[in-house]
Design a protein around this motif. Structure first.
Motif, PDB file in Angstrom:
ATOM      1  N   PHE A 368       0.592  -1.261  -0.498  1.00 24.81           N
ATOM      2  CA  PHE A 368      -0.021   0.326   0.153  1.00 24.81           C
ATOM      3  C   PHE A 368       0.860   1.157   0.237  1.00 24.81           C
ATOM      4  O   PHE A 368       2.234   1.319   0.484  1.00 24.81           O
ATOM      5  CB  PHE A 368      -1.083   0.300   1.413  1.00 24.81           C
ATOM      6  CG  PHE A 368      -1.977  -1.544   1.186  1.00 24.81           C
ATOM      7  CD1 PHE A 368      -3.061  -1.245   0.924  1.00 24.81           C
ATOM      8  CD2 PHE A 368      -1.354  -2.081   1.855  1.00 24.81           C
ATOM      9  CE1 PHE A 368      -4.419  -2.105   0.670  1.00 24.81           C
ATOM     10  CE2 PHE A 368      -2.295  -2.983   1.665  1.00 24.81           C
ATOM     11  CZ  PHE A 368      -3.824  -3.643   1.256  1.00 24.81           C
ATOM     12  N   GLU A 370       2.044   4.394   1.090  1.00 23.05           N
ATOM     13  CA  GLU A 370       2.138   4.966   3.108  1.00 23.05           C
ATOM     14  C   GLU A 370       1.445   6.577   3.176  1.00 23.05           C
ATOM     15  O   GLU A 370       0.429   7.109   3.674  1.00 23.05           O
ATOM     16  CB  GLU A 370       3.199   4.302   3.590  1.00 23.05           C
ATOM     17  CG  GLU A 370       3.067   5.011   4.930  1.00 23.05           C
ATOM     18  CD  GLU A 370       4.405   4.565   6.059  1.00 23.05           C
ATOM     19  OE1 GLU A 370       4.478   5.413   7.018  1.00 23.05           O
ATOM     20  OE2 GLU A 370       5.051   4.094   5.235  1.00 23.05           O
ATOM     21  N   GLU A 393      -2.922   8.182  -0.772  1.00 19.76           N
ATOM     22  CA  GLU A 393      -2.558   7.131   0.564  1.00 19.76           C
ATOM     23  C   GLU A 393      -3.080   6.144   1.013  1.00 19.76           C
ATOM     24  O   GLU A 393      -4.757   6.507   1.289  1.00 19.76           O
ATOM     25  CB  GLU A 393      -2.214   8.396   1.551  1.00 19.76           C
ATOM     26  CG  GLU A 393      -0.823   9.253   1.678  1.00 19.76           C
ATOM     27  CD  GLU A 393      -1.160  10.289   0.920  1.00 19.76           C
ATOM     28  OE1 GLU A 393      -2.247  10.284  -0.030  1.00 19.76           O
ATOM     29  OE2 GLU A 393      -0.560  11.291   0.510  1.00 19.76           O
ATOM     30  N   ASP A 429       5.323  -4.429   4.029  1.00 18.32           N
ATOM     31  CA  ASP A 429       3.870  -3.777   3.180  1.00 18.32           C
ATOM     32  C   ASP A 429       3.553  -2.217   2.549  1.00 18.32           C
ATOM     33  O   ASP A 429       2.695  -2.266   2.176  1.00 18.32           O
ATOM     34  CB  ASP A 429       2.762  -4.595   3.234  1.00 18.32           C
ATOM     35  CG  ASP A 429       2.150  -4.364   5.439  1.00 18.32           C
ATOM     36  OD1 ASP A 429       2.832  -3.246   5.825  1.00 18.32           O
ATOM     37  OD2 ASP A 429       0.698  -4.397   4.964  1.00 18.32           O
ATOM     38  N   GLN A 430       4.484  -1.431   3.376  1.00 13.70           N
ATOM     39  CA  GLN A 430       3.899  -0.145   2.660  1.00 13.70           C
ATOM     40  C   GLN A 430       5.281   0.696   2.129  1.00 13.70           C
ATOM     41  O   GLN A 430       6.181   0.125   1.847  1.00 13.70           O
ATOM     42  CB  GLN A 430       3.649   0.919   4.003  1.00 13.70           C
ATOM     43  CG  GLN A 430       1.886   0.858   4.853  1.00 13.70           C
ATOM     44  CD  GLN A 430       1.372   1.252   5.928  1.00 13.70           C
ATOM     45  OE1 GLN A 430       2.910   1.479   6.433  1.00 13.70           O
ATOM     46  NE2 GLN A 430       1.001   1.085   6.010  1.00 13.70           N
TER      47      GLN A 430
END
Length: 775
Positions: A368, A370, A393, A429-430
């Motif tokens: 994703f 951030e 975001e 994961d960001q």
């Protein structure tokens, strides 16, 4: 050593003796002290009860002792003292250092570097002082550093090299002032610009040197450019051109193309370079079989295959593959399929020179966004840059979208440099998207003067800003006035109205004519707000309201039609309209072809005095042939006015000849006596070719030929006092040749034409000069 290096510079000769000599004195004092001790054992070791610092003014004594690293009561050797001496000297704070052992006491004597009183530049004309000051690290009221001054001189030299002045020399010089201060002066010899005398290519067969020179950024400097806009040799630009050539060939199916080397040879007179690109073209490939497979249950392969525009047999282009991937990923977003990635799997068929493409729909990593960090935008607001991203975001991360957003930011043309990168965020994961930009000037103020036999002397003043107040808005205002005419224009565009992909426009124009060469005076004003938004990948729709004011007065001619129209006096028009455009010039399937379609209607009668419908249409198609040496262009254009409720058109509303070459602006169409009336309808077809003339590319001159056929017709002759000719469509035919010149004043077009077929009363025009515009 670094200090010795800078003191060798001629401009710093007054400090050379001090720095180098004092280093020798400091070391000699240490050696003399060691030999004064009674035996060899004692000569090698020291122990001091106290350490004294002398000569320091700005630097604290404790700091200097810390640099030395010698503690009280500690046994140290001569080598340790030499290392302490070197550490203090390497701090860069002192011009002279001397270490003197005196029994149990160590004395450190220092002479601090002076502070910089001011910084000056001498000899520079091509780069301003303020710009040079931005390049360097040295600043006034800081401690003078010879190393930093030498580094600054190298930075300035590099700036001149990027400006094409590779022979520039920069010498730093210090001038002593009172209170241990110096003036730092950079003496600059700018030298001459070194031009690119010749650009050649070796190994190219599909495309000529002339075509490839048009593709790259570097240009040759020839006779005209040497006088007006000479190009210069910049090494970084040559590297960029290598990538441009690769992209040029890849977009045309040459997947194996590569630049095997470049050679930049300095001319014997050392006033120019001869640049040669060695290339290997390879074979041209086309698309073979196009298929789509899916590893994701909720993604149907056939549905995603249907959005691809690639067809077998087309010339291969990486951009077409990227566009198909983008369409598939946008479809996934609409369908709610997150983290779908499209992997193109290419199978090469050397026998038939095709590339089979299999688009694989796979599940990407769950990563994703951030945040998006923006830096360097001193004028442009963050939101102007942020709206170029289709993700925000918290959205799933898509590398392709980041690349496309970077291209959109560059396309704004607000920034000198744009760098967009993604890095790992606070969790694996960001990701964090970093946007670094460098602002550039986006506004202009223009002044002009003109003279014509009809209007006399004229002046014009214009202001234009593409990034008004850093909001991404476009603002244009201009006034042009002559002895008999005044023209006011104002335009404003907000490209993201209410934060949407909708452009809000506001246009105002007012033209007043009082021309002795015309039969009447006119006032024509227009106020038009509009909204423009996309309706498809290549289509945009504009909706607008238009308020108009027209007046015809002081008519002195004999036409009954114009007399009746001038008697109407002031007339107000209130209308609404739309205009649809379809443009494939940037996103089409063929890099050598493009189509522009425009169709619109305006409905007058929403209040006001006038009641009519105006319909216009325009179709332009362009392609390049003969290995892209010749450009062919065709234009079909038409317009019609349909008045209702017993009304008829007036001269200020009808079409005059702005549609075809070879005739005066009001030289064709319906005519009463010897006065042209204009017409309610027009239609024209234009065909033209542009081709090289064999002149050197650096002249920026090419040739063309054209053929136009069309006409203007239709007018209400109820009030005519004499017969009106050309009321029905009568085609005029014109042929001619053109000369195109990419001049320093802008792209100019010279037309020489001959009317092959005309009607009585037509006023032909054998020559005209216009500013060239792209279709």
């Amino acid at each position: 050593m670094e200090h010795k290096h800078i003191w060798r510079a001629r401009a710093l000769g007054d400090l050379k003796h001090n720095v180098c000599g004092l280093r020798q004195l400091g070391f000699a004092a240490l050696v003399a002290a060691s030999f004064a001790l009674p035996d060899s054992a004692e000569a090698q070791n020291y122990s001091f009860n106290s350490v004294a610092v002398e000569g320091n003014q700005r630097v604290d004594a404790a700091t200097i002792v810390t640099y030395a690293g010698i503690a009280r009561g500690e046994t140290v050797s001569a080598g340790d003292l030499n290392e302490a001496y070197q550490r203090i000297l390497d701090s860069g704070l002192f011009e002279k250092v001397e270490i003197v052992p005196q029994g149990n006491r160590l004395i450190i004597q220092v002479t601090e570097f002076p502070t910089i009183n001011r910084i000056a530049f001498e000899g520079n004309r091509k780069i301003k002082d303020d710009d040079l000051a931005d390049f360097i690290d040295s600043t006034s009221r800081q401690v003078f550093s010879p190393t930093k001054a030498e580094r600054d001189a190298a930075t300035i030299t590099e700036a001149y090299a990027q400006n094409g002045r590779v022979s520039a020399r920069v010498t730093p010089k210090v001038i002593r002032r009172s209170d241990n201060r110096v003036d730092l002066v950079f003496e600059i010899f700018e030298g001459r610009k070194i031009e690119v005398n010749r650009i050649g290519f070796v190994g190219n067969r599909a495309y000529s040197d002339r075509r490839l020179r048009r593709a790259i950024q570097s240009k040759q400097a020839g006779l005209l450019r040497a006088l007006i806009e000479a190009d210069t040799f910049v090494e970084d630009r040559i590297e960029f051109d290598k990538q441009v050539l690769t992209d040029f060939y890849n977009a045309r199916g040459y997947v194996d193309f590569r630049v095997t080397g470049t050679n930049a040879e300095l001319a014997q007179e050392r006033d120019g370079y001869f640049v040669t690109f060695n290339v290997q073209e390879g074979q041209q490939f086309s698309f073979g079989e196009i298929t789509t497979v899916s590893d994701i249950p909720e993604a149907d392969a056939e549905e995603y295959q249907s959005v691809s525009r690639i067809r077998p047999g087309q010339t291969y282009s990486p951009s077409l593959v990227e566009k198909s991937i983008a369409r598939m990923e946008r479809l996934a977003i609409r369908n709610g399929v997150d983290f779908l990635r499209v992997e193109p799997r290419i199978t090469r068929n050397d026998r038939d020179l095709t590339l089979d493409i299999e688009f694989a729909l796979v599940r990407g990593e769950r990563v994703f966004v951030e945040r998006i960090d923006i830096e360097g935008n001193t004028t442009t607001l963050d939101r102007v840059i942020r709206r170029q991203f289709e993700l925000a975001e918290g959205d799933p991360f898509n590398p392709r979208e980041i690349r496309e957003a970077a291209e959109r930011i560059r396309a704004l043309n607000y920034f000198e440099d744009t760098d967009v990168n993604a890095r790992e965020g606070s969790r694996p994961d960001q990701v964090v998207v970093d946007v670094n930009v460098e602002e550039k000037t986006t506004g202009s103020l223009t002044f002009g003067a003109s003279y014509s036999t009809n209007s006399g002397v004229g002046i014009s003043v214009g202001f234009s800003e593409r990034n008004f107040l850093g909001r991404g808005q476009q603002l244009t205002a201009a006034i042009a006035a002559s002895e008999n005419n005044v023209n006011y224009n104002f335009s404003f565009v907000e490209p993201a109205f209410l934060g949407r992909d909708v452009a809000f426009g506001l246009d105002f124009a007012l033209l007043e004519t009082d021309d002795d060469f015309s039969q009447f005076d006119t006032v024509d004003g227009v106020f038009r707000p509009s909204l423009t938004f996309p309706v498809s990948e290549n289509g945009r729709l504009s909706l607008y309201y238009q308020a108009g004011y027209q007046d015809i007065s002081n008519y002195v001619g004999q036409s009954g039609v114009l007399t009746a129209e001038s008697n109407l006096g002031e007339q107000w028009t209130s209308s609404i309209g739309y205009n649809y455009t379809f443009d494939t010039r940037r996103d089409g399937l063929d890099p050598n072809s493009g189509v522009l379609l425009s169709f619109g209607q305006r409905f007058a009668g929403v209040g006001g005095d006038r009641d009519y419908i105006e319909t216009t249409a325009r179709l332009v198609a362009q392609t390049m042939v003969l290995n892209e040496e010749v450009t062919l262009r065709a234009t079909l254009e038409a317009g019609s006015l349909h008045f209702m409720n017993g009304q008829s058109s007036r001269a200020v509303e009808r079409y005059s000849n702005q549609i075809m070459r070879g005739f005066e602006p009001n030289g064709i169409g319906p005519i009463e006596g010897n006065e042209h009336l204009g017409g309610d309808s027009y239609a024209v077809a234009k065909f033209e070719a542009e081709f090289p003339l064999g002149l050197p590319d650096e002249y920026g001159i090419s040739g063309g030929a054209f053929y136009d056929v069309g006409g203007i017709w239709g007018v209400d002759a109820t009030n005519a006092t004499s017969p009106v000719a050309s009321r029905s469509f009568k085609a005029r035919h014109v042929a001619g040749v053109s000369l195109f010149w990419e001049s320093p004043f802008g792209p100019l077009r010279f037309n020489w034409s001959t009317a092959l077929q005309k009607e009585p009363g037509d006023i032909d025009q054998a020559f005209d000069l216009t500013v060239r515009t792209d279709f």
